[in-house]
Write a protein that holds these residues in place. Structure first.
Motif, PDB file in Angstrom:
ATOM      1  N   THR A   2       0.826  -1.198   0.000  1.00 15.99           N
ATOM      2  CA  THR A   2       0.000   0.000   0.000  1.00 15.99           C
ATOM      3  C   THR A   2       0.863   1.252   0.000  1.00 15.99           C
ATOM      4  O   THR A   2       2.052   1.213   0.295  1.00 15.99           O
ATOM      5  CB  THR A   2      -0.924   0.036   1.243  1.00 15.99           C
ATOM      6  N   LYS A   3       0.235   2.367  -0.334  1.00 19.61           N
ATOM      7  CA  LYS A   3       0.959   3.639  -0.437  1.00 19.61           C
ATOM      8  C   LYS A   3       1.663   4.011   0.866  1.00 19.61           C
ATOM      9  O   LYS A   3       2.751   4.556   0.852  1.00 19.61           O
ATOM     10  CB  LYS A   3      -0.009   4.745  -0.847  1.00 19.61           C
ATOM     11  N   ASN A   4       1.072   3.710   1.987  1.00 21.07           N
ATOM     12  CA  ASN A   4       1.635   4.103   3.277  1.00 21.07           C
ATOM     13  C   ASN A   4       2.449   3.005   3.950  1.00 21.07           C
ATOM     14  O   ASN A   4       2.818   3.133   5.104  1.00 21.07           O
ATOM     15  CB  ASN A   4       0.523   4.572   4.215  1.00 21.07           C
ATOM     16  N   ALA A   5       2.705   1.919   3.229  1.00 18.57           N
ATOM     17  CA  ALA A   5       3.499   0.840   3.805  1.00 18.57           C
ATOM     18  C   ALA A   5       4.918   1.337   4.074  1.00 18.57           C
ATOM     19  O   ALA A   5       5.463   2.127   3.317  1.00 18.57           O
ATOM     20  CB  ALA A   5       3.530  -0.353   2.866  1.00 18.57           C
ATOM     21  N   GLN A   6       5.488   0.892   5.163  1.00 19.56           N
ATOM     22  CA  GLN A   6       6.820   1.329   5.545  1.00 19.56           C
ATOM     23  C   GLN A   6       7.635   0.138   6.006  1.00 19.56           C
ATOM     24  O   GLN A   6       7.103  -0.905   6.365  1.00 19.56           O
ATOM     25  CB  GLN A   6       6.747   2.355   6.681  1.00 19.56           C
TER      26      GLN A   6
END
Length: 66
Positions: A2-6
């Motif tokens: 996902t876009k906010n995966a870190q």
């Protein structure tokens, strides 16, 4: 992903580089993590731009560029 995966990574820096990162991060009012993440993103953007310019130069017929 996902876009906010870190993810978390250990980064080893020479002490002189670490000191400069700390100094500039503090001056910018951001965390060291944010400063390094932004610096990495800026480097990637520059590399993508250079690759695009090389591709366009080749497309335009310029064999000697960069």
């Amino acid at each position: 992903m996902t876009k906010n995966a870190q993810s978390t990574h250990l980064v080893r820096l020479p002490l002189s580089v670490k000191a400069e990162v700390e100094r500039f991060a503090k001056a910018d009012g951001v965390s060291i993590n944010q400063f390094v993440a932004t610096a990495g993103a800026e480097k990637l953007a520059a590399m993508h731009t250079a690759a695009f310019c090389r591709a366009m130069a080749i497309y335009a017929g310029h064999s000697r560029i960069f």
